[in-house]
Design a protein around this motif. Sequence first.
Motif, PDB file in Angstrom:
ATOM      1  N   ALA A  11       7.947  17.451 -25.474  1.00  0.00           N
ATOM      2  CA  ALA A  11       7.334  18.514 -24.662  1.00  0.00           C
ATOM      3  C   ALA A  11       6.590  17.990 -23.435  1.00  0.00           C
ATOM      4  CB  ALA A  11       6.402  19.377 -25.519  1.00  0.00           C
ATOM      5  N   CYS A  12       6.922  16.772 -22.998  1.00  0.00           N
ATOM      6  CA  CYS A  12       6.301  16.249 -21.769  1.00  0.00           C
ATOM      7  C   CYS A  12       7.039  16.714 -20.510  1.00  0.00           C
ATOM      8  CB  CYS A  12       6.254  14.723 -21.804  1.00  0.00           C
ATOM      9  SG  CYS A  12       4.920  14.055 -22.826  1.00  0.00           S
ATOM     10  N   GLY A  13       8.255  17.242 -20.667  1.00  0.00           N
ATOM     11  CA  GLY A  13       8.982  17.750 -19.506  1.00  0.00           C
ATOM     12  C   GLY A  13      10.206  16.938 -19.133  1.00  0.00           C
ATOM     13  N   LYS A  14      10.649  16.082 -20.045  1.00  0.00           N
ATOM     14  CA  LYS A  14      11.816  15.254 -19.775  1.00  0.00           C
ATOM     15  C   LYS A  14      13.054  16.079 -19.449  1.00  0.00           C
ATOM     16  CE  LYS A  14      13.521  13.451 -23.378  1.00  0.00           C
ATOM     17  NZ  LYS A  14      14.691  14.372 -23.400  1.00  0.00           N
ATOM     18  N   SER A  15      13.248  17.176 -20.192  1.00  0.00           N
ATOM     19  CA  SER A  15      14.441  18.013 -19.966  1.00  0.00           C
ATOM     20  C   SER A  15      14.402  18.667 -18.588  1.00  0.00           C
ATOM     21  CB  SER A  15      14.537  19.090 -21.046  1.00  0.00           C
ATOM     22  OG  SER A  15      14.721  18.499 -22.312  1.00  0.00           O
ATOM     23  N   THR A  16      13.197  18.996 -18.122  1.00  0.00           N
ATOM     24  CA  THR A  16      13.054  19.561 -16.771  1.00  0.00           C
ATOM     25  C   THR A  16      13.498  18.547 -15.727  1.00  0.00           C
ATOM     26  OG1 THR A  16      11.237  20.975 -17.475  1.00  0.00           O
ATOM     27  CG2 THR A  16      11.413  20.533 -15.107  1.00  0.00           C
ATOM     28  N   ILE A  17      13.046  17.316 -15.870  1.00  0.00           N
ATOM     29  CA  ILE A  17      13.430  16.259 -14.933  1.00  0.00           C
ATOM     30  C   ILE A  17      14.931  16.013 -15.004  1.00  0.00           C
ATOM     31  CG2 ILE A  17      13.138  13.821 -14.338  1.00  0.00           C
ATOM     32  CD1 ILE A  17      10.749  15.655 -13.620  1.00  0.00           C
ATOM     33  N   SER A  18      15.471  16.009 -16.207  1.00  0.00           N
ATOM     34  CA  SER A  18      16.909  15.818 -16.383  1.00  0.00           C
ATOM     35  C   SER A  18      17.694  16.888 -15.632  1.00  0.00           C
ATOM     36  CB  SER A  18      17.237  15.861 -17.881  1.00  0.00           C
ATOM     37  OG  SER A  18      18.598  15.637 -18.106  1.00  0.00           O
ATOM     38  N   ARG A  19      17.264  18.130 -15.779  1.00  0.00           N
ATOM     39  CA  ARG A  19      17.942  19.243 -15.089  1.00  0.00           C
ATOM     40  C   ARG A  19      17.839  19.093 -13.566  1.00  0.00           C
ATOM     41  NH1 ARG A  19      15.254  22.881 -17.347  1.00  0.00           N
ATOM     42  NH2 ARG A  19      13.858  23.455 -15.653  1.00  0.00           N
ATOM     43  N   VAL A 131       9.606   7.190 -17.548  1.00  0.00           N
ATOM     44  CA  VAL A 131       8.860   7.892 -18.596  1.00  0.00           C
ATOM     45  C   VAL A 131       8.202   9.129 -17.992  1.00  0.00           C
ATOM     46  CG1 VAL A 131       6.795   7.807 -20.075  1.00  0.00           C
ATOM     47  CG2 VAL A 131       8.453   5.939 -20.124  1.00  0.00           C
ATOM     48  N   VAL A 132       8.428  10.284 -18.632  1.00  0.00           N
ATOM     49  CA  VAL A 132       7.765  11.532 -18.236  1.00  0.00           C
ATOM     50  C   VAL A 132       6.580  11.723 -19.166  1.00  0.00           C
ATOM     51  CG1 VAL A 132       8.040  13.986 -17.758  1.00  0.00           C
ATOM     52  CG2 VAL A 132      10.013  12.460 -17.573  1.00  0.00           C
ATOM     53  N   SER A 133       5.400  11.936 -18.577  1.00  0.00           N
ATOM     54  CA  SER A 133       4.171  11.926 -19.365  1.00  0.00           C
ATOM     55  C   SER A 133       3.310  13.159 -19.107  1.00  0.00           C
ATOM     56  CB  SER A 133       3.362  10.662 -19.008  1.00  0.00           C
ATOM     57  OG  SER A 133       2.138  10.640 -19.697  1.00  0.00           O
ATOM     58  N   CYS A 134       2.534  13.533 -20.133  1.00  0.00           N
ATOM     59  CA  CYS A 134       1.473  14.531 -19.985  1.00  0.00           C
ATOM     60  C   CYS A 134       0.458  14.259 -21.092  1.00  0.00           C
ATOM     61  CB  CYS A 134       2.019  15.962 -20.061  1.00  0.00           C
ATOM     62  SG  CYS A 134       2.657  16.424 -21.688  1.00  0.00           S
ATOM     63  N   THR A 135      -0.578  15.069 -21.211  1.00  0.00           N
ATOM     64  CA  THR A 135      -1.587  14.837 -22.239  1.00  0.00           C
ATOM     65  C   THR A 135      -1.111  15.377 -23.587  1.00  0.00           C
ATOM     66  OG1 THR A 135      -2.725  16.950 -21.962  1.00  0.00           O
ATOM     67  CG2 THR A 135      -3.378  15.143 -20.477  1.00  0.00           C
ATOM     68  N   LYS A 136      -1.739  14.903 -24.658  1.00  0.00           N
ATOM     69  CA  LYS A 136      -1.383  15.373 -25.997  1.00  0.00           C
ATOM     70  C   LYS A 136      -1.655  16.865 -26.139  1.00  0.00           C
ATOM     71  CE  LYS A 136      -1.933  14.366 -30.913  1.00  0.00           C
ATOM     72  NZ  LYS A 136      -2.585  13.516 -31.937  1.00  0.00           N
ATOM     73  N   GLU A 137      -2.761  17.338 -25.551  1.00  0.00           N
ATOM     74  CA  GLU A 137      -3.075  18.777 -25.629  1.00  0.00           C
ATOM     75  C   GLU A 137      -2.012  19.612 -24.920  1.00  0.00           C
ATOM     76  OE1 GLU A 137      -5.180  20.535 -27.484  1.00  0.00           O
ATOM     77  OE2 GLU A 137      -5.490  18.557 -28.378  1.00  0.00           O
ATOM     78  N   ILE A 162       6.377   7.175 -30.799  1.00  0.00           N
ATOM     79  CA  ILE A 162       5.427   6.172 -30.295  1.00  0.00           C
ATOM     80  C   ILE A 162       4.496   6.855 -29.300  1.00  0.00           C
ATOM     81  CG2 ILE A 162       5.268   4.124 -28.822  1.00  0.00           C
ATOM     82  CD1 ILE A 162       7.865   3.150 -30.139  1.00  0.00           C
ATOM     83  N   PRO A 163       3.185   6.555 -29.315  1.00  0.00           N
ATOM     84  CA  PRO A 163       2.239   7.194 -28.384  1.00  0.00           C
ATOM     85  C   PRO A 163       2.673   7.056 -26.925  1.00  0.00           C
ATOM     86  CG  PRO A 163       1.048   5.967 -30.059  1.00  0.00           C
ATOM     87  CD  PRO A 163       2.507   5.643 -30.255  1.00  0.00           C
ATOM     88  N   ILE A 164       2.454   8.120 -26.172  1.00  0.00           N
ATOM     89  CA  ILE A 164       2.904   8.151 -24.775  1.00  0.00           C
ATOM     90  C   ILE A 164       2.243   7.056 -23.942  1.00  0.00           C
ATOM     91  CG2 ILE A 164       1.166   9.825 -23.977  1.00  0.00           C
ATOM     92  CD1 ILE A 164       4.909   9.772 -22.983  1.00  0.00           C
ATOM     93  N   LYS A 179       0.202  18.637 -14.143  1.00  0.00           N
ATOM     94  CA  LYS A 179      -0.457  19.579 -13.240  1.00  0.00           C
ATOM     95  C   LYS A 179       0.491  20.752 -12.965  1.00  0.00           C
ATOM     96  CE  LYS A 179      -3.392  15.982 -11.271  1.00  0.00           C
ATOM     97  NZ  LYS A 179      -3.761  15.190 -10.070  1.00  0.00           N
ATOM     98  N   ASP A 180       0.475  21.283 -11.738  1.00  0.00           N
ATOM     99  CA  ASP A 180       1.284  22.465 -11.446  1.00  0.00           C
ATOM    100  C   ASP A 180       2.681  22.084 -10.949  1.00  0.00           C
ATOM    101  OD1 ASP A 180       0.898  21.600  -8.832  1.00  0.00           O
ATOM    102  OD2 ASP A 180      -0.528  23.179  -8.328  1.00  0.00           O
TER     103      ASP A 180
END
Length: 201
Positions: A11-19, A131-137, A162-164, A179-180
């Motif tokens: 859920a960090c957004g990897k699929s968005t970047i892939s698209r 690596v696509v990253s975001c916070t755990k929350e 494995i931790p991001i 972010k946005d």
Amino acid sequence: MKWIGLTGGIACGKSTISRMLVEHSIPVIDADVIARDVVKSGSPGLKSIAHEFGEDVLLEDGNLDRRKLGQKVFGNPELLRKLEEITHPLIREETRRRRRMLEDMNTPLAVYDVPLLYETKAEDQFDGVIVVSCTKEQQKERLRRRNQWSESEIEMRIASQIPIQFKEGQADFIIFNNKDEQHLLREFDRLLAWLEEQKKS
């Protein structure tokens, strides 16, 4: 052909970047798509899973009940290992086949979208890793929005990777999807410039 890995936390957004890469005519091979293909109804992979985990992981139409299988294996390292012993060789073989096709077409660069790149110790197979990253929350909130998972299921899914922060430390390029949308577009522009450099190197 330059072979670039694309990964990140769930859920960090990897699929968005892939698209977005596909929209910019950059070839992407998606491990998740291949993983679904190798266990589709009637496949040898699905038959092996049903034999190992029981017929109750199948839906009435003969397809895999992904949620039920997930509930069995996540949080149980032994069962997860058994599942991976069935699926990973099938995924690797199909990936090799698709990669060879791109190489035969003299493609200069291709991206392999793979969630468990570091978990499977595959980083040495690539010319570079994104690596696509975001916070755990943010991961938790996105998983709540898109799945019917309980909080414990969400925690187990995140904990199974494995931790991001480790992945960021190993990456050749990091996209911060925290972010946005405008920020993400700027991050993506940085990525396109980096990929162009990889083609030349």
